[in-house]
Design a protein around this motif. Structure first.
Motif, PDB file in Angstrom:
ATOM      1  N   GLU A  74      21.088  42.446  38.791  1.00 56.72           N
ATOM      2  CA  GLU A  74      20.264  41.928  37.695  1.00 56.72           C
ATOM      3  C   GLU A  74      18.953  42.701  37.555  1.00 56.72           C
ATOM      4  O   GLU A  74      18.466  42.905  36.454  1.00 56.72           O
TER       5      GLU A  74
ATOM      6  N   ALA B 147      20.611  47.128  37.473  1.00 57.70           N
ATOM      7  CA  ALA B 147      21.759  47.565  36.663  1.00 57.70           C
ATOM      8  C   ALA B 147      22.393  46.368  35.968  1.00 57.70           C
ATOM      9  O   ALA B 147      23.572  46.075  36.172  1.00 57.70           O
ATOM     10  N   PRO B 148      21.637  45.654  35.127  1.00 57.48           N
ATOM     11  CA  PRO B 148      22.155  44.420  34.523  1.00 57.48           C
ATOM     12  C   PRO B 148      23.402  44.621  33.664  1.00 57.48           C
ATOM     13  O   PRO B 148      24.174  43.687  33.482  1.00 57.48           O
ATOM     14  N   GLU B 149      23.625  45.823  33.197  1.00 51.89           N
ATOM     15  CA  GLU B 149      24.823  46.095  32.394  1.00 51.89           C
ATOM     16  C   GLU B 149      26.112  45.949  33.196  1.00 51.89           C
ATOM     17  O   GLU B 149      27.200  45.829  32.629  1.00 51.89           O
ATOM     18  N   LEU B 150      26.019  45.916  34.520  1.00 53.59           N
ATOM     19  CA  LEU B 150      27.206  45.790  35.375  1.00 53.59           C
ATOM     20  C   LEU B 150      27.633  44.344  35.620  1.00 53.59           C
ATOM     21  O   LEU B 150      28.756  44.108  36.062  1.00 53.59           O
TER      22      LEU B 150
END
Length: 64
Positions: free
Chosen positions: A13, A16-19
């Motif tokens: 979070e 790399a919140p896109e993960l």
């Protein structure tokens, strides 16, 4: 800095919140021990931790 234990979800979070949508709840709940704490992590460190965590989870699934 002292070692710090955090959930993988916290690392993802923050760096790399896109993960998040690609990880299972089990993966997100993994405890990760950071030698130098969360404050010193870089985005590339987060990617390496996520990759390693997924590989470890897959090994456990294959063993069962």
């Amino acid at each position: 800095m002292d070692m710090e234990t955090v959930k993988l979800s916290r690392i993802v979070e923050k760096l790399a919140p896109e993960l998040v949508p690609f990880l299972t709840q089990r993966e997100l709940n993994l405890n990760i021990v950071l030698r130098d704490g969360l404050a010193l992590l870089e985005p590339e460190d987060a990617m390496e931790i996520v990759q390693h965590s997924i590989c470890e989870q897959q090994k456990e699934v294959l063993l069962h």
